[in-house]
Design a protein around this motif. Structure first.
Motif, PDB file in Angstrom:
ATOM      1  N   GLY A  20       0.783  -1.230   0.000  1.00 53.49           N
ATOM      2  CA  GLY A  20       0.000   0.000   0.000  1.00 53.49           C
ATOM      3  C   GLY A  20       0.812   1.276   0.000  1.00 53.49           C
ATOM      4  N   GLU A  21       0.118   2.359  -0.375  1.00 54.78           N
ATOM      5  CA  GLU A  21       0.782   3.651  -0.547  1.00 54.78           C
ATOM      6  C   GLU A  21       1.393   4.189   0.743  1.00 54.78           C
ATOM      7  OE1 GLU A  21      -1.640   6.169  -3.671  1.00 54.78           O
ATOM      8  OE2 GLU A  21      -3.006   4.871  -2.542  1.00 54.78           O
ATOM      9  N   ALA A  22       0.630   4.146   1.831  1.00 58.00           N
ATOM     10  CA  ALA A  22       1.116   4.734   3.080  1.00 58.00           C
ATOM     11  C   ALA A  22       2.362   3.996   3.585  1.00 58.00           C
ATOM     12  CB  ALA A  22       0.022   4.708   4.140  1.00 58.00           C
ATOM     13  N   TYR A  23       2.318   2.680   3.576  1.00 57.83           N
ATOM     14  CA  TYR A  23       3.457   1.905   4.072  1.00 57.83           C
ATOM     15  C   TYR A  23       4.702   2.151   3.223  1.00 57.83           C
ATOM     16  CZ  TYR A  23       6.500  -1.936   5.345  1.00 57.83           C
ATOM     17  OH  TYR A  23       7.592  -2.666   5.742  1.00 57.83           O
ATOM     18  N   LEU A  24       4.561   2.087   1.906  1.00 60.66           N
ATOM     19  CA  LEU A  24       5.733   2.229   1.049  1.00 60.66           C
ATOM     20  C   LEU A  24       6.283   3.649   1.076  1.00 60.66           C
ATOM     21  CD1 LEU A  24       4.783  -0.038  -1.976  1.00 60.66           C
ATOM     22  CD2 LEU A  24       6.336  -0.520  -0.086  1.00 60.66           C
ATOM     23  N   TYR A  25       5.417   4.632   1.245  1.00 58.80           N
ATOM     24  CA  TYR A  25       5.909   6.005   1.373  1.00 58.80           C
ATOM     25  C   TYR A  25       6.764   6.154   2.631  1.00 58.80           C
ATOM     26  CZ  TYR A  25       6.029  10.995   2.257  1.00 58.80           C
ATOM     27  OH  TYR A  25       6.462  12.269   2.545  1.00 58.80           O
ATOM     28  N   ASN A  83       8.349   3.817   4.169  1.00 60.28           N
ATOM     29  CA  ASN A  83       9.411   2.822   4.268  1.00 60.28           C
ATOM     30  C   ASN A  83      10.159   2.642   2.946  1.00 60.28           C
ATOM     31  OD1 ASN A  83       9.001   1.376   7.085  1.00 60.28           O
ATOM     32  ND2 ASN A  83       6.960   1.727   6.223  1.00 60.28           N
ATOM     33  N   PRO A  84      10.962   3.636   2.565  1.00 59.82           N
ATOM     34  CA  PRO A  84      11.752   3.467   1.337  1.00 59.82           C
ATOM     35  C   PRO A  84      12.721   2.290   1.429  1.00 59.82           C
ATOM     36  CG  PRO A  84      12.436   5.427   2.559  1.00 59.82           C
ATOM     37  CD  PRO A  84      11.169   4.954   3.174  1.00 59.82           C
ATOM     38  N   GLN A  85      13.143   1.942   2.639  1.00 59.93           N
ATOM     39  CA  GLN A  85      14.036   0.786   2.790  1.00 59.93           C
ATOM     40  C   GLN A  85      13.360  -0.494   2.302  1.00 59.93           C
ATOM     41  OE1 GLN A  85      17.484   0.685   4.199  1.00 59.93           O
ATOM     42  NE2 GLN A  85      17.197  -1.120   2.917  1.00 59.93           N
ATOM     43  N   ALA A  86      12.042  -0.619   2.545  1.00 58.01           N
ATOM     44  CA  ALA A  86      11.322  -1.802   2.087  1.00 58.01           C
ATOM     45  C   ALA A  86      11.324  -1.887   0.566  1.00 58.01           C
ATOM     46  CB  ALA A  86       9.881  -1.775   2.614  1.00 58.01           C
ATOM     47  N   ARG A  87      11.243  -0.737  -0.092  1.00 52.47           N
ATOM     48  CA  ARG A  87      11.264  -0.726  -1.554  1.00 52.47           C
ATOM     49  C   ARG A  87      12.643  -1.123  -2.070  1.00 52.47           C
ATOM     50  NH1 ARG A  87       9.621   5.078  -2.879  1.00 52.47           N
ATOM     51  NH2 ARG A  87       9.445   5.601  -0.687  1.00 52.47           N
ATOM     52  N   ALA A  88      13.692  -0.572  -1.453  1.00 51.61           N
ATOM     53  CA  ALA A  88      15.049  -0.953  -1.859  1.00 51.61           C
ATOM     54  C   ALA A  88      15.297  -2.430  -1.579  1.00 51.61           C
ATOM     55  CB  ALA A  88      16.067  -0.089  -1.122  1.00 51.61           C
ATOM     56  N   ASP A  89      14.790  -2.914  -0.456  1.00 52.53           N
ATOM     57  CA  ASP A  89      14.940  -4.338  -0.127  1.00 52.53           C
ATOM     58  C   ASP A  89      14.297  -5.217  -1.197  1.00 52.53           C
ATOM     59  OD1 ASP A  89      16.252  -3.665   2.204  1.00 52.53           O
ATOM     60  OD2 ASP A  89      14.526  -4.019   3.515  1.00 52.53           O
ATOM     61  N   ASP A  90      13.155  -4.792  -1.721  1.00 49.60           N
ATOM     62  CA  ASP A  90      12.484  -5.570  -2.768  1.00 49.60           C
ATOM     63  C   ASP A  90      13.339  -5.670  -4.024  1.00 49.60           C
ATOM     64  OD1 ASP A  90      10.289  -6.155  -1.252  1.00 49.60           O
ATOM     65  OD2 ASP A  90       8.879  -4.878  -2.348  1.00 49.60           O
ATOM     66  N   LEU A  91      13.994  -4.563  -4.389  1.00 50.18           N
ATOM     67  CA  LEU A  91      14.862  -4.596  -5.566  1.00 50.18           C
ATOM     68  C   LEU A  91      16.012  -5.576  -5.347  1.00 50.18           C
ATOM     69  CD1 LEU A  91      15.657  -3.440  -8.348  1.00 50.18           C
ATOM     70  CD2 LEU A  91      16.994  -1.711  -7.137  1.00 50.18           C
ATOM     71  N   HIS A  92      16.656  -5.488  -4.189  1.00 55.15           N
ATOM     72  CA  HIS A  92      17.772  -6.393  -3.901  1.00 55.15           C
ATOM     73  C   HIS A  92      17.292  -7.847  -3.817  1.00 55.15           C
ATOM     74  CE1 HIS A  92      19.755  -2.667  -1.914  1.00 55.15           C
ATOM     75  NE2 HIS A  92      20.049  -2.719  -3.195  1.00 55.15           N
TER      76      HIS A  92
END
Length: 348
Positions: free
Chosen positions: A59-64, A66-75
């Protein structure tokens, strides 16, 4: 002039697992029907099995927050041996916040196809800075989840760019659209949009053929990235065929001119091999002419009246759109009306 060399990821094949990533906006969580339509159409047209990265649907609120979670997904997607490719769910406006969190060594060590556009410009340029080819093309929620089925121009464009290790010639779409269908309404998902005949591409200037590696992206995102540690080094720009597009923000033609003046001041236009401009979204014919006037003006100011410029090209914020392999060598020939990729962006 030396030719830039990039690591090419393995070509995607039918049956491969591709990870859906929300590296910017988490809007995908609000349109589960659109997400599922995209997954179905990708499976039907390209043969891939789309799976969400661990945080992609949170969801939008969580990902906004938590940018670390987004970077973690890429890795995670790069290091996961079961994942063959990476697919952006959508753009957004804050991928630039991931810059301190991305590890270029992971990108370099695990080269995989990454496909997306708009705010994905940030990620594309980090792939290029890591020396890996990247693919500017449709996101899962946009042309891949097109209302009533994927457009044939889109599926062919994706296939030739990420599923075939050979070069290819790029051609104009026969039709295009900006018609809006409300994504939040599931009942509209299968209602096809109306397409109009395309006016084709147009050469603004240039006479001699040129060759260079493709790179670029969304101008508004490039403006956010400019001056940050994620901005590409001068050598990466040198000899490039710059592919530039504008977003649904519909920047004024003068603003585009100001961004190009910045590129000129940095020496990026002086070192460019060519320029490819996307069909500008939301522009009237008068605004298009003003835009082209600004492009010619800035190139005159920069002493680049020789630079081949191909405009109104089907990539970026337009439908249907091409897939461009950033990092691959391409050729522009105004005299022969040719835009072609000379080498595959992937390996067989």
């Amino acid at each position: 002039m030396s030719v830039m060399s990039f690591v090419r990821p393995a070509a995607l094949r039918e049956g491969d697992v591709v990870a859906a990533l929300s590296l910017s906006s988490g809007f995908v969580a609000r349109v589960p029907h659109r997400y599922e339509a995209g997954r179905r159409q990708v499976r039907a047209e390209l043969g891939w099995r789309v799976v969400p990265a661990p945080n992609a649907l949170r969801g939008e609120a969580y990902l906004y927050r938590n940018p670390q979670a987004r970077a973690d997904d890429l890795h995670w997607a790069l290091e996961n041996r079961e994942v063959a490719g990476l697919l952006s769910t959508l753009g957004g406006d804050d991928s630039v916040r991931l810059l301190p969190l991305l590890d270029p060594a992971v990108i370099r060590a695990h080269p995989k196809v990454f496909l997306g556009f708009s705010d994905s410009t940030v990620t594309h340029l980090q792939f290029l800075r890591a020396g890996v080819t990247s693919f500017h093309g449709p996101a899962l929620l946009t042309d891949l989840a097109e209302h009533g089925g994927m457009h044939g121009y889109v599926s062919r464009g994706v296939r030739q760019a990420v599923m075939d290790a050979r070069g290819f010639r790029l051609r104009p779409a026969p039709e295009w659209t900006e018609q809006h269908r409300e994504w939040l309404d599931p009942d509209l998902q299968e209602v096809r949009r109306t397409f109009a005949p395309s006016g084709g591409w147009v050469w603004l200037q240039g006479e001699r053929p040129v060759q260079g590696h493709l790179m670029g992206g969304c101008l508004e995102v490039l403006d956010m990235l400019n001056g940050t540690p994620g901005w590409p080094e001068p050598a990466l720009w040198r000899g490039a065929v710059l592919c530039l597009e504008t977003s649904e923000d519909v920047p004024a033609p003068a603003q585009v001119g100001y961004w190009l003046r910045n590129f000129a001041a940095q020496g990026l236009l002086a070192g460019a091999a060519g320029l490819v401009l996307a069909r500008p979204r939301g522009y009237t014919p008068e605004r298009v002419e003003a835009l082209y006037g600004w492009v010619r003006r800035v190139l005159w100011e920069a002493g680049r009246e020789d630079l081949p410029v191909l405009a109104n090209v089907d990539f970026g914020h337009t439908s249907p759109q091409l897939t461009l392999p950033f990092g691959a060598q391409a050729r522009l020939d105004p005299a022969l009306d040719v835009f072609e990729v000379l080498e595959g962006g992937v390996t067989a």
